[in-house]
Design an enzyme around this catalytic site. Sequence first.
Site, PDB file in Angstrom:
ATOM      1  N   TYR A  56       0.832  -1.198   0.000  1.00  0.00           N
ATOM      2  CA  TYR A  56       0.000   0.000   0.000  1.00  0.00           C
ATOM      3  C   TYR A  56       0.873   1.257   0.000  1.00  0.00           C
ATOM      4  O   TYR A  56       1.571   1.547   0.973  1.00  0.00           O
ATOM      5  CB  TYR A  56      -0.925   0.016   1.212  1.00  0.00           C
ATOM      6  CG  TYR A  56      -1.878  -1.167   1.286  1.00  0.00           C
ATOM      7  CD1 TYR A  56      -2.315  -1.823   0.137  1.00  0.00           C
ATOM      8  CD2 TYR A  56      -2.328  -1.632   2.513  1.00  0.00           C
ATOM      9  CE1 TYR A  56      -3.178  -2.902   0.212  1.00  0.00           C
ATOM     10  CE2 TYR A  56      -3.203  -2.715   2.597  1.00  0.00           C
ATOM     11  CZ  TYR A  56      -3.621  -3.341   1.442  1.00  0.00           C
ATOM     12  OH  TYR A  56      -4.473  -4.418   1.522  1.00  0.00           O
ATOM     13  N   HIS A 120      -0.297 -11.989   1.176  1.00  0.00           N
ATOM     14  CA  HIS A 120      -1.104 -11.012   0.455  1.00  0.00           C
ATOM     15  C   HIS A 120      -1.511 -11.481  -0.941  1.00  0.00           C
ATOM     16  O   HIS A 120      -0.674 -11.786  -1.774  1.00  0.00           O
ATOM     17  CB  HIS A 120      -0.284  -9.720   0.346  1.00  0.00           C
ATOM     18  CG  HIS A 120      -1.085  -8.506   0.046  1.00  0.00           C
ATOM     19  ND1 HIS A 120      -0.538  -7.241   0.056  1.00  0.00           N
ATOM     20  CD2 HIS A 120      -2.392  -8.332  -0.264  1.00  0.00           C
ATOM     21  CE1 HIS A 120      -1.471  -6.347  -0.233  1.00  0.00           C
ATOM     22  NE2 HIS A 120      -2.595  -6.993  -0.449  1.00  0.00           N
TER      23      HIS A 120
END
Length: 316
Positions: A56, A120
């Site tokens: 992110y 992830h």
Amino acid sequence: MRRHDLGRTGIEVPALAMGAASLGSIYHPVSQDEADATVATALECDLNYFDVAPYYGLTTAETALGKALKGFARQSYTLATKIGRYGDQDWDFSADATKRSIEASLGRLGTDHIDVIQCHDIEYGDLAQLRNEALPTLRKLKEEGVVRFIGVTGYRLDVVEKIAVEEQVDTVMAYCTYTLQDRRLAPVAERLAAAGIGVLNASPLGMGLLTTRGAPSWHPGNERVFELVAAAARLCTLAGTDISELAMRFALTTGHEHGIATTVVGTANAHNVRENARWADSEPDATLLKQVEAILAPVMDAGWDVLPGNGGKAGG
């Protein structure tokens, strides 16, 4: 704020969790002062579960969150981050990358341990490498106390459920699959919860789909879905409300009955945090919900893996 057990972890999570991706300026520039105010407001509203990842903002979200949490007692919040995804099309579940990633995350977050470490978007990576390198590395770090619990995240429910059950992980986070328009996570979450696995629902607004602005240009959804969601949004406006509010109230107040422990919502705005917290404790308007469901019925549970759209999934 209602709180629920996160599987067998012993962690009690609020019905609404704080997604910190936005702190990394991924949608618009966010100052550290704004990040600080957002995090402080979240804690004030009892939203003390923070989810972030190196991906992110390409590490900037972790850095901003770590700075914002400085000064708050470590035991007052639960910190979740991720390993494995480091760019738009960059996955690495090797043992070396996993160890390096966690060491770097600890530094950026300003902590000596991570409560929940998640692999992830696993469906886009090398699953053999995930099983043979990343997960064994994480289990060793768990024994050492560097991480407390291990999870996986993804959109493909068949993949995440299979890996979660076979590898006996502690948590699963799925994206965009328990919303007003797509509820496929519900039966999967029920099975996972029955197995003692904590389930987190992320992006209850479908990555911007369920908003008055509608899906962003990069959204991989289907044009028919866009059309009917826009019609539902207009109905909500005529009723004096916002489709985002209805969508949030729906996800936040009904998820637990399907085994969902918490819903992760991202924002970098303190006002939005307060609004989201308020919505978490009130049911959606039943009449309006039925009307919106009737509009969305032709595309209910139609994700972008079911109906090809104008974009493409991550890594595609």
